[in-house]
Design a protein around this motif. Structure first.
Motif, PDB file in Angstrom:
ATOM      1  N   ARG A 366      -1.974  -1.964  -6.886  1.00 27.23           N
ATOM      2  CA  ARG A 366      -1.191  -2.374  -8.054  1.00 27.23           C
ATOM      3  C   ARG A 366      -0.735  -1.160  -8.844  1.00 27.23           C
ATOM      4  O   ARG A 366       0.434  -1.064  -9.254  1.00 27.23           O
ATOM      5  CB  ARG A 366      -2.018  -3.293  -8.943  1.00 27.23           C
ATOM      6  N   SER A 367      -1.633  -0.208  -9.079  1.00 28.24           N
ATOM      7  CA  SER A 367      -1.282   0.983  -9.852  1.00 28.24           C
ATOM      8  C   SER A 367      -0.190   1.784  -9.153  1.00 28.24           C
ATOM      9  O   SER A 367       0.736   2.290  -9.805  1.00 28.24           O
ATOM     10  CB  SER A 367      -2.526   1.853 -10.055  1.00 28.24           C
ATOM     11  N   ALA A 368      -0.288   1.893  -7.820  1.00 30.38           N
ATOM     12  CA  ALA A 368       0.725   2.645  -7.077  1.00 30.38           C
ATOM     13  C   ALA A 368       2.079   1.961  -7.146  1.00 30.38           C
ATOM     14  O   ALA A 368       3.125   2.615  -7.270  1.00 30.38           O
ATOM     15  CB  ALA A 368       0.278   2.804  -5.626  1.00 30.38           C
ATOM     16  N   VAL A 369       2.093   0.638  -7.073  1.00 35.22           N
ATOM     17  CA  VAL A 369       3.360  -0.112  -7.152  1.00 35.22           C
ATOM     18  C   VAL A 369       3.999   0.074  -8.520  1.00 35.22           C
ATOM     19  O   VAL A 369       5.200   0.367  -8.638  1.00 35.22           O
ATOM     20  CB  VAL A 369       3.120  -1.604  -6.864  1.00 35.22           C
ATOM     21  N   LEU A 370       3.226  -0.071  -9.583  1.00 33.38           N
ATOM     22  CA  LEU A 370       3.783   0.058 -10.929  1.00 33.38           C
ATOM     23  C   LEU A 370       4.276   1.478 -11.183  1.00 33.38           C
ATOM     24  O   LEU A 370       5.281   1.679 -11.866  1.00 33.38           O
ATOM     25  CB  LEU A 370       2.733  -0.330 -11.974  1.00 33.38           C
ATOM     26  N   ALA A 371       3.569   2.475 -10.635  1.00 32.74           N
ATOM     27  CA  ALA A 371       3.965   3.864 -10.855  1.00 32.74           C
ATOM     28  C   ALA A 371       5.167   4.261 -10.015  1.00 32.74           C
ATOM     29  O   ALA A 371       5.841   5.241 -10.324  1.00 32.74           O
ATOM     30  CB  ALA A 371       2.786   4.787 -10.542  1.00 32.74           C
ATOM     31  N   SER A 372       5.463   3.507  -8.951  1.00 33.70           N
ATOM     32  CA  SER A 372       6.554   3.890  -8.049  1.00 33.70           C
ATOM     33  C   SER A 372       7.928   3.741  -8.697  1.00 33.70           C
ATOM     34  O   SER A 372       8.880   4.418  -8.314  1.00 33.70           O
ATOM     35  CB  SER A 372       6.504   3.045  -6.772  1.00 33.70           C
ATOM     36  N   GLY A 373       8.054   2.820  -9.661  1.00 31.55           N
ATOM     37  CA  GLY A 373       9.357   2.567 -10.260  1.00 31.55           C
ATOM     38  C   GLY A 373      10.315   1.830  -9.352  1.00 31.55           C
ATOM     39  O   GLY A 373      11.497   1.703  -9.655  1.00 31.55           O
ATOM     40  N   ASP A 374       9.821   1.323  -8.226  1.00 38.02           N
ATOM     41  CA  ASP A 374      10.650   0.630  -7.240  1.00 38.02           C
ATOM     42  C   ASP A 374      10.595  -0.869  -7.520  1.00 38.02           C
ATOM     43  O   ASP A 374       9.566  -1.510  -7.328  1.00 38.02           O
ATOM     44  CB  ASP A 374      10.124   0.939  -5.841  1.00 38.02           C
ATOM     45  N   LEU A 375      11.723  -1.433  -7.985  1.00 39.38           N
ATOM     46  CA  LEU A 375      11.741  -2.853  -8.322  1.00 39.38           C
ATOM     47  C   LEU A 375      11.527  -3.735  -7.094  1.00 39.38           C
ATOM     48  O   LEU A 375      10.955  -4.818  -7.195  1.00 39.38           O
ATOM     49  CB  LEU A 375      13.066  -3.222  -8.993  1.00 39.38           C
ATOM     50  N   GLY A 376      11.994  -3.283  -5.930  1.00 36.03           N
ATOM     51  CA  GLY A 376      11.779  -4.063  -4.719  1.00 36.03           C
ATOM     52  C   GLY A 376      10.297  -4.186  -4.396  1.00 36.03           C
ATOM     53  O   GLY A 376       9.803  -5.271  -4.076  1.00 36.03           O
ATOM     54  N   LEU A 377       9.577  -3.061  -4.485  1.00 36.43           N
ATOM     55  CA  LEU A 377       8.131  -3.107  -4.249  1.00 36.43           C
ATOM     56  C   LEU A 377       7.436  -3.952  -5.309  1.00 36.43           C
ATOM     57  O   LEU A 377       6.496  -4.691  -5.015  1.00 36.43           O
ATOM     58  CB  LEU A 377       7.557  -1.689  -4.257  1.00 36.43           C
ATOM     59  N   LEU A 378       7.892  -3.811  -6.555  1.00 37.31           N
ATOM     60  CA  LEU A 378       7.276  -4.590  -7.629  1.00 37.31           C
ATOM     61  C   LEU A 378       7.445  -6.086  -7.373  1.00 37.31           C
ATOM     62  O   LEU A 378       6.496  -6.868  -7.551  1.00 37.31           O
ATOM     63  CB  LEU A 378       7.904  -4.201  -8.973  1.00 37.31           C
ATOM     64  N   ARG A 379       8.625  -6.511  -6.940  1.00 37.60           N
ATOM     65  CA  ARG A 379       8.841  -7.933  -6.667  1.00 37.60           C
ATOM     66  C   ARG A 379       7.947  -8.412  -5.529  1.00 37.60           C
ATOM     67  O   ARG A 379       7.388  -9.509  -5.591  1.00 37.60           O
ATOM     68  CB  ARG A 379      10.312  -8.189  -6.324  1.00 37.60           C
ATOM     69  N   ARG A 380       7.812  -7.585  -4.481  1.00 40.39           N
ATOM     70  CA  ARG A 380       6.955  -7.978  -3.366  1.00 40.39           C
ATOM     71  C   ARG A 380       5.500  -8.100  -3.805  1.00 40.39           C
ATOM     72  O   ARG A 380       4.785  -9.000  -3.369  1.00 40.39           O
ATOM     73  CB  ARG A 380       7.095  -6.968  -2.228  1.00 40.39           C
ATOM     74  N   TRP A 381       5.057  -7.192  -4.678  1.00 38.74           N
ATOM     75  CA  TRP A 381       3.687  -7.279  -5.188  1.00 38.74           C
ATOM     76  C   TRP A 381       3.504  -8.545  -6.021  1.00 38.74           C
ATOM     77  O   TRP A 381       2.521  -9.271  -5.857  1.00 38.74           O
ATOM     78  CB  TRP A 381       3.376  -6.041  -6.018  1.00 38.74           C
ATOM     79  N   LEU A 382       4.446  -8.824  -6.899  1.00 40.37           N
ATOM     80  CA  LEU A 382       4.303  -9.970  -7.792  1.00 40.37           C
ATOM     81  C   LEU A 382       4.360 -11.294  -7.038  1.00 40.37           C
ATOM     82  O   LEU A 382       3.735 -12.271  -7.458  1.00 40.37           O
ATOM     83  CB  LEU A 382       5.400  -9.927  -8.867  1.00 40.37           C
ATOM     84  N   GLU A 383       5.090 -11.354  -5.942  1.00 39.50           N
ATOM     85  CA  GLU A 383       5.155 -12.581  -5.170  1.00 39.50           C
ATOM     86  C   GLU A 383       3.960 -12.731  -4.235  1.00 39.50           C
ATOM     87  O   GLU A 383       3.779 -13.760  -3.607  1.00 39.50           O
ATOM     88  CB  GLU A 383       6.448 -12.622  -4.350  1.00 39.50           C
ATOM     89  N   GLY A 384       3.125 -11.693  -4.138  1.00 37.41           N
ATOM     90  CA  GLY A 384       1.954 -11.736  -3.284  1.00 37.41           C
ATOM     91  C   GLY A 384       0.785 -12.422  -3.966  1.00 37.41           C
ATOM     92  O   GLY A 384       0.847 -12.815  -5.137  1.00 37.41           O
ATOM     93  N   PRO A 385      -0.327 -12.539  -3.250  1.00 39.33           N
ATOM     94  CA  PRO A 385      -1.474 -13.298  -3.774  1.00 39.33           C
ATOM     95  C   PRO A 385      -2.102 -12.703  -5.014  1.00 39.33           C
ATOM     96  O   PRO A 385      -2.648 -13.427  -5.842  1.00 39.33           O
ATOM     97  CB  PRO A 385      -2.459 -13.295  -2.593  1.00 39.33           C
ATOM     98  N   ASP A 386      -2.043 -11.369  -5.182  1.00 41.70           N
ATOM     99  CA  ASP A 386      -2.666 -10.743  -6.346  1.00 41.70           C
ATOM    100  C   ASP A 386      -1.703 -10.582  -7.519  1.00 41.70           C
ATOM    101  O   ASP A 386      -2.133 -10.204  -8.613  1.00 41.70           O
ATOM    102  CB  ASP A 386      -3.213  -9.358  -5.982  1.00 41.70           C
TER     103      ASP A 386
END
Length: 423
Positions: A366-386
């Motif tokens: 989660r920390s790596a996704v938020l720090a990446s600044g990549d909205l595509g990765l952020l959306r994939r994380w948010l749509e995932g189980p966690d």
């Protein structure tokens, strides 16, 4: 520039828009409007015939992001070449670089950050269907339909949602078989529909096909799939998979306790004593007799040759999905880590050590996704189980997505749902 020039850039925009109105109203008669290139007119007719709505102002249909498709796609090995020759040059130029599969599905969309965010508003994102059948006349979709390089300028796009853009696309072919693999496209302002832009993309495609040809000549690396594989992420039952020398695989479903033991042994290559393993599995209730019985059952399932004794340890290398995810994070490859993360580690396990690993992996990712600044990765994380209850993540998506876009609306609605549940 003449009407037959493949760029069509000097035709008055109002004439092209009038021609578009005629096609949209299906009042085209028997002749092609003079403002319209024959190639574009034929594409518009195909678009009408397949039911594409020319007045489309929202996003074309999406087939959904499929990370596995991108990883397996024949163009994936050429991605470093594409980034070096096109994406790196597109930053700060208002240009978006897109790589599509042969069926028109967008695989990668990168380039100028501002332009990428603007392109998201029309769903020009990985996983979206930009074939000619799905989105009407557009450079990558029509280039694939005709299997030829071409440019589409502004109002030549069939759907209104794309008419403020211009684009140049070149198909990519397998260097050995000649099969169509996909297309490379650059999208931006009117300067993208120029001979210079087309030469840029054409040169990149030549380099990509040469790169793929060189890769064919290299000896194949050792395939890690031949190693035993332990799958413990997500809600499915944990699995142990082995592949023999003939390529035949056998999958064994593990009990939760057996899976916990294998995870702990993979994270302690130095080995674990009976008492230490019992403590890691359960701080109170396990004794040595129970541990020895569990190890005996585990050996019967996976084979006696994988686990040594005194201390208990793995005697052969194995691949685990949790380990592979940690490795991707350590390498800074957040996209691969998100792709490999299918859900929490053994979510039903009450083992304190497994719970600690579960929290470490989820929090690190989660920390790596938020720090990446990549909205595509952020959306994939948010749509995932966690990510479903990750309020800070949904708030970040709401703040960074274009106001009024589908992603902005989705984030706003999800935040309202989280707040309602929390009272």
């Amino acid at each position: 520039m003449s009407r037959n020039d493949p760029r069509g850039g000097r035709e008055p925009a109002f004439a092209l828009r009038h021609a578009h109105d005629l096609y949209a109203a299906r009042r085209i008669g028997t002749s092609t409007p003079t403002a319209l290139r024959p190639l574009v007119a034929e594409s518009w007719l195909r678009s009408l015939a397949t039911g594409v709505n020319p007045d489309l102002r929202g996003a074309p249909a999406s087939v959904g992001g499929d990370t596995d498709l991108r990883v397996r796609h024949p163009l994936a090995p050429a991605l470093p070449v594409i980034r070096r020759l096109l994406v790196d040059e597109a930053v700060d130029t208002g240009v978006v670089v897109a790589v599509s599969a042969a069926d028109g599905t967008l695989l990668w969309v990168e380039g100028d950050p501002t332009a990428c965010r603007k392109a998201e508003a029309m769903n020009f994102v990985p996983g979206a269907d930009w074939s000619e059948r799905g989105a009407g006349t557009n450079a990558p979709g029509t280039a694939l339909a005709l299997d030829r390089e071409l440019q589409i300028s502004g109002p030549e796009h069939f759907c209104q949602v794309a008419q403020e853009w211009s684009c140049s696309a070149v198909p990519v072919h397998d260097p050995v078989t000649g099969a169509l693999l996909g297309a490379i496209d650059i999208t931006g302002g009117r300067h993208v529909a120029s001979s210079t832009a087309m030469a840029w993309v054409r040169a990149a495609v030549v380099a990509i096909e040469n790169h793929l040809a060189v890769l064919r000549l290299r000896p194949a690396p050792v395939d890690p799939i031949s190693l035993p594989r332990l799958t413990v992420l997500g809600a499915d039952r944990p699995r142990w998979q082995v592949t023999d020398e003939y390529g035949q695989s056998r999958v064994h479903t593990l009990t939760p306790r057996n899976a916990e033991i294998l995870v702990l042994l993979s994270h302690h290559p130095e080995g674990l004593s009976t008492d230490h393993l019992a403590l890691l599995l359960d701080e109170k209730d396990l004794d040595g007799v129970t541990i020895r019985a569990e190890m005996s059952r585990l050996r019967r399932v996976i084979g006696s040759g994988f686990i040594g004794s005194r201390p208990y340890r793995l005697t052969r290398p194995i691949v685990t999905d949790v380990g592979a995810t940690f490795e991707a994070l350590a390498a800074g490859d957040v996209a691969t880590a998100v792709q490999r993360y299918r859900g929490p580690l053994l979510p039903q396990s009450l083992s304190p050590s497994i719970a600690r690993l579960r929290m470490e992996l989820s929090t690190s990712l989660r920390s790596a996704v938020l720090a990446s600044g990549d909205l595509g990765l952020l959306r994939r994380w948010l749509e995932g189980p966690d990510g479903q209850d990750d309020r800070d993540g949904w708030r970040l998506l709401h703040e960074r997505a274009d106001a009024g876009s589908a992603h902005w609306a989705r984030a706003r609605g999800h935040l309202a749902g989280i707040d309602f549940e929390l009272g």
